[in-house]
Structure formats: structure tokens, C-alpha cells
Scaffold this active site. Structure first.
Site, PDB file in Angstrom:
ATOM      1  N   CYS A 141      96.888 -10.111  44.948  1.00  0.00           N
ATOM      2  CA  CYS A 141      95.658 -10.544  44.285  1.00  0.00           C
ATOM      3  C   CYS A 141      95.388  -9.720  43.038  1.00  0.00           C
ATOM      4  CB  CYS A 141      94.472 -10.390  45.239  1.00  0.00           C
ATOM      5  SG  CYS A 141      94.890 -10.842  46.885  1.00  0.00           S
ATOM      6  N   HIS A 171      99.888 -17.879  56.389  1.00  0.00           N
ATOM      7  CA  HIS A 171     101.042 -17.732  55.497  1.00  0.00           C
ATOM      8  C   HIS A 171     101.670 -16.341  55.512  1.00  0.00           C
ATOM      9  CE1 HIS A 171      99.068 -15.740  51.933  1.00  0.00           C
ATOM     10  NE2 HIS A 171      97.994 -16.212  52.529  1.00  0.00           N
ATOM     11  N   THR A 186      87.194 -31.991  58.434  1.00  0.00           N
ATOM     12  CA  THR A 186      88.307 -32.592  59.185  1.00  0.00           C
ATOM     13  C   THR A 186      89.428 -31.577  59.354  1.00  0.00           C
ATOM     14  OG1 THR A 186      87.742 -34.751  58.308  1.00  0.00           O
ATOM     15  CG2 THR A 186      89.988 -34.496  59.158  1.00  0.00           C
TER      16      THR A 186
END
Ligand code: PMP
Length: 376
Positions: free
Chosen positions: A322, A200, A236
Site C-alpha cells: 500500500c 488473497h 448479495t
């Protein structure tokens, strides 16, 4: 122009429209599980993953098999550091006090588990020097983790020198390269042994990233499961996100071509602010080796709450994203010697190839007008 105008590309970027278009069919029509190797749907998914892996490998000039998909840099850092140390004796580790929390917190935890950790401190311009690293190495040093580009002040580390030091002592060198991709041209002949990154920050989606194991440093899996990613990271594979990540890498050379424009933007903002508010401004991004898309400045003489409450038309951060909701000052700025209040009164302005001259002019005039009032 959108308001608030976005100057927070270091915390995240939008998904590039071409990248999103490439991803979309993998949510709906080409929805197979790459693990289904007995039918066409699974084969198409596997083909898409192979292409993505090749695109990333081509960018770093590494073998496709050295790339392991994860959910992002936080997971990659954990996998690299803890996965490397798993099963080893509790020796000595080296990192720095200006790492992102996604590295720092791992070492704080490892210290509690019995490893000894040296936290290197930066010099006055925010750089960790090769000498500081060399002097910290001990006979039982197992791993060095030093980021390539700092997310708060934008310093570019001397990773080539760090790699040489680590090689000469046969120590594994991990680097969080999250903020480096698309910002600097890598020296492909001296890449760290282990590299973590997130999609991102490079116009790919959130929730996907990778770990590159470009060496014979052995990484053990952190959790058990279906054995995907050659047994190192079970689960997956998120095919659409992986397709987007690989395709985003193909645009990086084009993005690096905006370097001069971004550097001019950076200079312009700095010059105007220094000219008008010289006594109140402290430039944190002051190393000669800094990325051009990030400018961190601290402001004396205004309370940080008043500062951020007044800057409503621009989207910026006061450190790393953050930390933004906490009233704890940035550990990076404190490491540079800032007092708590000054560290909290910090603007991290980050822009990108998407930023226009008009947006930069708006930012400059907006900051000039707001700071004139606040500092009156
Ligand atoms: N490392 C660095 C240097 C970062 O800038 C970030 C994102 N702020 C991370 C790690 C964590 O990335 P993510 O949240 O995508 O796991």
C-alpha cells in the site's frame, strides 16, 4: 524461472489452481443467488456458502455462524472496529503505531470524532509487549486492536497475552490476522474476540475476506440493505469467491508444513547478505518471534531510488504494498527508529511454499551482484 521473480507473497498470492477449479462452475453453470430460497439455483448457491463457512469454521475451531463474509481485511477491520463502537460513548481505544493502514487510519478518523486513542509503540525488536498494553488500559477503555503478524517486518504478536489482559478487564480484543493465516499455528484456545482477514493472502481470490466474531462483542452493521450475513453485512454474496475462500482454508495445514523449508531460505538469505555487506545492512525482522516467510532489511549507503531502479529482475516491496507508490517512508520502520532515507531503502522480501531453492539462490546472487555495484 519467471522474471521478474516473485518475492512479494506478503502483498498478495496467486489463486491456487485447485481453488480456481472449484470456483469456476459458480461463475457459469451454478450461478444462483443464495438469497433465492425458492428454487434449486438458490439452494445450490446456499449449499456452497454453507460448505465454505464450515471449512473456515473448522480451521479456527469456531462456530460457522461466527463467520461473516466481507470484501477483505480493510472492510472487516472497519466493520469490527466501527461496528463495535457504533452507539457507544466516546471512550478510550488502544491500538499500535505499527498496525496496517487499514487499522491505523480508522483510529485516526475515530480520534477526530472524539474518541481518545492510545497508540502503543513497539520495543527495539518491533514487538508490542503485554506490559505496554496493560499500562495503557484506562477505566473507560472500550476496545483494543492489535495485529497478529506485522505485514512489514513479520513480527508475531503475543496475542494470547493480549487476549488474557483484555479478558481480565472485560475489553473487546480485535486483531487483524491477515498476515497470520498460513504463517503461524494459532492457539485456538485464546483466539481474539474479533478477527479480520483477506482471501488473497492465502491463495484465494482478491475481493473476499471475513470477520470472525468469536465472542459476545456485538457488531452493528455499517450500511443498510438486504440484511444478508444475519443483518451485519448486507449485499448479495459473491458465491464463487466464497467457494474459493473456504476451499483455500483446507490447504492451510499443508502450507504450514513448509515452515522448516521457509525458515532455511530466510536464514540463507540473511547469512549471505550479512556476510558480504555487514556494514551496510540492517535486519528489521529481528524479533525471535518472527514468521519465516518474510525478511525485511534496510540498506545504508545507497539512495532508495537507485536501489529500486536497479532491482528490476525481482518483484519485491519496500514496505507494505500500500505504500509502494508513495515517497512517504513506512510508518512501521519509522516507529523502529529509522531515518527517512533508511526507511525508504528497505527491501521486504517475502516468499512462500511455492518458492523454490533455485529462486532463492537466484535472489541471493542477484542481490550480491547488484549491491556490490551500488555500494562500491
Ligand atoms: N491488514 C493487513 C495486515 C494487510 O497485510 C493487508 C493487505 N496488505 C490488509 C489489512 C488489507 O487487506 P485488503 O487490501 O485485502 O483489504
Amino acid at each position: 524461472m519467471n522474471l521478474p521473480t516473485y518475492f512479494d507473497y506478503a502483498s498478495t498470492t496467486p489463486v491456487r489452481s485447485e481453488v480456481l477449479s472449484k470456483m469456476l462452475p459458480y461463475f457459469s453453470t451454478i450461478y444462483g443467488n443464495a438469497g433465492s430460497n425458492l428454487h434449486h439455483y438458490g439452494w445450490l448457491a446456499q449449499e456452497a456458502i454453507d460448505l465454505s463457512r464450515n471449512q473456515i469454521a473448522a480451521y479456527f475451531n469456531v462456530k460457522p455462524s461466527s463467520i461473516y463474509y466481507t470484501s477483505g481485511a480493510t472492510e472487516s477491520n472497519n466493520l469490527a472496529i466501527k461496528g463495535y463502537l457504533k452507539g457507544k460513548f466516546k471512550g478510550h481505544l488502544i491500538t499500535s503505531i505499527i498496525e496496517h493502514k487499514a487499522v491505523l487510519e480508522i483510529f485516526i478518523q475515530l480520534e477526530k470524532e472524539g474518541y481518545s486513542v492510545t497508540y502503543l509503540t513497539p520495543n527495539e525488536v518491533g514487538q508490542i509487549t503485554k506490559d505496554v498494553l496493560t499500562n495503557a488500559i484506562q477505566a473507560d477503555t472500550l476496545l483494543v486492536s492489535l495485529m497478529m503478524v506485522n505485514n512489514e517486518i513479520g513480527t508475531i504478536s503475543d496475542y494470547v497475552a493480549f487476549k488474557k489482559v483484555c479478558d481480565s478487564h472485560s475489553i473487546c480484543f480485535h486483531s487483524d490476522v491477515t498476515q497470520a493465516i498460513g504463517k503461524i499455528k494459532f492457539d485456538l484456545t485464546h483466539l481474539p474476540h474479533l478477527m479480520s482477514f483477506s482471501g488473497h493472502k492465502i491463495y484465494a481470490p482478491k475481493g473476499i475476506g471475513g470477520l470472525i466474531i468469536n465472542s459476545n462483542c456485538i457488531i452493528n452493521p455499517l450500511f443498510d440493505g438486504g440484511g444478508q450475513e444475519r443483518g451485519i453485512r448486507s449485499g448479495t454474496l459473491p458465491v464463487p469467491l466464497i467457494v474459493g475462500l473456504g476451499y483455500a482454508f483446507t490447504f492451510i495445514p499443508e502450507i504450514l508444513g513448509f515452515e522448516e523449508t521457509l525458515s532455511n531460505f530466510n536464514r540463507k538469505i540473511k547469512e549471505v547478505l550479512l556476510c558480504n555487506f555487514n556494514n551496510h545492512i540492517l535486519i528489521n525482522s529481528k524479533s525471535p518471534n518472527n514468521i519465516s516467510s518474510l525478511l525485511s532489511i534496510s540498506i545504508h549507503g545507497v539512495h532508495w531510488e537507485d536501489l529500486f531502479n536497479s532491482l528490476t529482475s525481482i518483484a519485491i516491496s519496500n514496505g507494505s504494498a500500500c505504500n509502494v507508490k508513495s515517497t512517504n517512508p513506512s510508518h512501521v520502520l519509522m516507529a523502529l527508529g529509522h531515518k527517512r532515507d533508511l526507511a525508504l531503502s528497505t527491501l521486504r522480501i517475502s516468499f512462500s511454499y511455492l518458492t523454490t531453492e533455485q529462486e532463492i539462490d537466484f535472489l541471493i546472487h542477484y542481490l550480491e551482484s547488484k549491491l556490490s555495484k551500488l555500494l562500491r
